[in-house]
Design a protein around this motif. Structure first.
Motif: not given
Length: 286
Positions: A142, A145, A164, A167-168
């Protein structure tokens, strides 16, 4: 359209640089090992081999994106060796010893009969434990981000619609690998009448991974450093566990891992049950 694609590529290249694929590779290694060690009959061999192939390709892609950094590191190490730094020379000697021991163990294991699996299982378990923290470690991505949000030259839409979600998804996949690995351990313990050890084992592994995440994210150590420089690893770990701030960070990480694991485990079990219902033609709402 071309300018939009260029902005997207520039934004991804600024914060990505292969880290997602590399970290996913490291997360999938303990998951695949868990099937070999704890549930060898759960997946057909050909599918497991295909999974290893895909994981290996992901690792190759991930490490190729870091080739420039690796070359710089090797060049720095070679320069240090040329200067005759005693510490580095001892590390190289230790690495050579580890390599010789690994070769000797491999030769010994290759000569064992199929019934003599305990040695190979023990080696696999050690590798599994060493790499396991890499799976939940991906949650700390995270920071990429956050770093992207701090770049003034990256558009908001690139962050919101590309970085986002990317990466999520990566974090969910990596942590799901952690959940599956621990669920395979649970299965292994239940099959041997050791169901009472499931909770203590899970909590112990959460604590181990919390320590590993701290050492990886803040101290910047890797799983293979256990072999390359075990003395320093032990010293750093002991120093970390006797300092207030690191212990607080590790405790918070432990709580996050425990809660997130429990939630993801329930979702995984629910999806598995839904799959079984669908396979048998049953309606889960009835």
């Amino acid at each position: 359209m071309r300018s939009l694609l260029f902005e997207l590529y520039d934004g991804l290249n600024s914060v990505y640089s292969g880290w997602i694929i590399w970290n996913l590779f490291l997360a999938f290694v303990p998951m695949l090992l868990s099937f070999h060690l704890f549930r060898p009959q759960a997946i057909p061999a050909r599918y497991l081999q295909a999974a290893w192939l895909v994981t290996g390709l992901a690792g190759a892609i991930g490490i190729s994106a870091r080739s420039a950094r690796i070359r710089r590191s090797l060049a720095g190490s070679w320069h240090t060796v040329q200067t005759g730094n005693p510490e580095v020379m001892w590390q190289l000697l230790w690495l050579a010893i580890v390599a010789l021991v690994a070769i000797a163990v491999s030769v010994w294991l290759s000569r064992q009969t199929p019934r003599s699996k305990m040695g190979r299982w023990g080696v696999g378990l050690a590798v599994f434990i060493a790499f396991l923290p890499n799976a939940p470690y991906i949650l700390t991505d995270v920071v990429h981000i956050i770093r992207a949000a701090g770049y003034g030259d990256i558009r908001v839409w690139v962050i919101a619609l590309a970085l986002i979600p990317l990466h999520v998804c990566a974090m969910l996949l990596g942590f799901e690998a952690y959940v599956i690995a621990l669920m395979n351990i649970n299965y292994f313990l239940k099959q041997r009448g050791l169901g009472a050890l499931i909770w203590p084992t899970e909590l112990s592994l959460h604590a181990l991974c919390a320590l590993g995440i701290y050492l990886g994210r803040f101290i910047r150590l890797n799983s293979w450093d256990i072999l390359l420089d075990p003395t320093s690893i032990m010293a750093i770990a002991l120093n970390t566990l006797t300092s207030k701030r690191p212990v607080a960070v590790i405790f918070v990480t432990f709580v996050i891992l425990t809660v997130t694991y429990w939630l993801m485990k329930q979702i995984t079990l629910g999806l598995k049950l839904r799959y079984e219902y669908a396979r048998k033609g049953l309606d889960p709402l009835v």
